[in-house]
Write an enzyme that holds these catalytic residues in place. Structure first.
Site, PDB file in Angstrom:
ATOM      1  N   LYS A   3      64.896  53.853  31.551  1.00  0.00           N
ATOM      2  CA  LYS A   3      64.985  52.452  31.132  1.00  0.00           C
ATOM      3  C   LYS A   3      65.344  51.549  32.316  1.00  0.00           C
ATOM      4  O   LYS A   3      64.744  50.480  32.510  1.00  0.00           O
ATOM      5  CB  LYS A   3      66.036  52.298  30.029  1.00  0.00           C
ATOM      6  CG  LYS A   3      65.636  52.904  28.691  1.00  0.00           C
ATOM      7  CD  LYS A   3      66.771  52.779  27.682  1.00  0.00           C
ATOM      8  CE  LYS A   3      66.400  53.393  26.347  1.00  0.00           C
ATOM      9  NZ  LYS A   3      67.509  53.291  25.361  1.00  0.00           N
ATOM     10  N   ALA A  61      71.469  51.877  29.279  1.00  0.00           N
ATOM     11  CA  ALA A  61      72.271  52.920  28.632  1.00  0.00           C
ATOM     12  C   ALA A  61      71.468  53.532  27.499  1.00  0.00           C
ATOM     13  O   ALA A  61      70.568  52.902  26.939  1.00  0.00           O
ATOM     14  CB  ALA A  61      73.581  52.336  28.108  1.00  0.00           C
ATOM     15  N   ASP A  62      71.809  54.758  27.180  1.00  0.00           N
ATOM     16  CA  ASP A  62      71.213  55.396  26.012  1.00  0.00           C
ATOM     17  C   ASP A  62      72.261  56.306  25.374  1.00  0.00           C
ATOM     18  O   ASP A  62      73.007  57.001  26.074  1.00  0.00           O
ATOM     19  CB  ASP A  62      69.989  56.218  26.380  1.00  0.00           C
ATOM     20  CG  ASP A  62      69.202  56.618  25.139  1.00  0.00           C
ATOM     21  OD1 ASP A  62      68.398  55.795  24.660  1.00  0.00           O
ATOM     22  OD2 ASP A  62      69.419  57.737  24.618  1.00  0.00           O
ATOM     23  N   THR A  63      72.317  56.276  24.048  1.00  0.00           N
ATOM     24  CA  THR A  63      73.313  57.043  23.310  1.00  0.00           C
ATOM     25  C   THR A  63      72.635  58.099  22.452  1.00  0.00           C
ATOM     26  O   THR A  63      71.676  57.799  21.738  1.00  0.00           O
ATOM     27  CB  THR A  63      74.169  56.115  22.429  1.00  0.00           C
ATOM     28  OG1 THR A  63      74.819  55.147  23.268  1.00  0.00           O
ATOM     29  CG2 THR A  63      75.225  56.890  21.663  1.00  0.00           C
TER      30      THR A  63
END
Length: 208
Positions: free
Chosen positions: A56, A78-80
């Site tokens: 991203k 960010a990625d969760t």
């Protein structure tokens, strides 16, 4: 760095924007990076979180190269990922997704991983991976059905929003609370500050 620092957030998540604002950070631009978030074969949840946040950030950084106003910017992504063991739970989009996630999480412990990726104006890439352990109470069928009916789960990793109604499901939490919401603030602020972004500049003019 000069006072002309700019921050581009490669995410359209309202939760991430609100968390940054909570820390006194106002992104200059929101530039969601649309990528394929399908896990690779046998990919570990922590590896997925790191990979997606990096992809991203890199996509947004590349898009900005043609824009003179935003080319010299910090790019944050960010990625969760929510997982039970090595099993990666989806970002719930349907009623069945949400019900299945909650059924799996009921009475069990799970982990929430967030990958954070920062690309500096000079193109330097920095990453952090944050892990939080969460245990849910046993969820009766009626409670799962009521929560699914609320719609709060839509688009949320693991099918729940800890900052909302699902906060009442949590028996134990070890680690960062803001990580579960979508952006671990301590690590994010430390990452930005460590690369020269003036975190506290806006605090000086904030009013109570």
């Amino acid at each position: 760095m000069s006072i002309l620092q700019k921050l581009v957030l490669a995410s359209g998540s309202p939760r991430r924007i609100e968390l940054l604002q909570q820390a006194g950070i106002e992104p200059d631009r929101i530039l969601p990076a649309d990528i394929d978030e399908t896990p690779l074969r046998a990919e570990h949840p922590r590896s997925l979180a790191k990979r997606l946040s990096t992809e991203k950030a890199e996509k947004a950084f590349a898009a900005l190269k043609t824009e003179t106003d935003y080319a010299p910017s910090f790019v944050l992504a960010a990625d969760t990922v929510v997982a039970v063991g090595r099993r990666i739970l989806p970002k719930a989009e349907t009623l069945d997704d949400a019900a299945n996630c909650l059924g799996l999480l009921s009475g069990r412990s799970h982990r929430v991983y967030s990958g954070i990726c920062l690309i500096t104006p000079g193109g330097k890439l920095r990453q952090r991976l944050v892990e939080t352990r969460v245990r849910f109470k046993r969820l009766p069928r009626e409670e799962i059905e009521a929560y699914v009916a609320s719609g709060e789960w839509r688009g949320k990793a693991g099918g729940y929003a800890v900052q909302g109604l699902a906060g009442s499901f949590v028996v134990k939490l070890v680690g960062s609370y803001t990580n579960i919401v979508g952006l671990p603030l301590y690590e994010t602020v430390a990452l930005l500050s460590g690369e020269g972004f003036k975190i506290h500049q806006s605090w000086l003019t904030a009013r109570p």
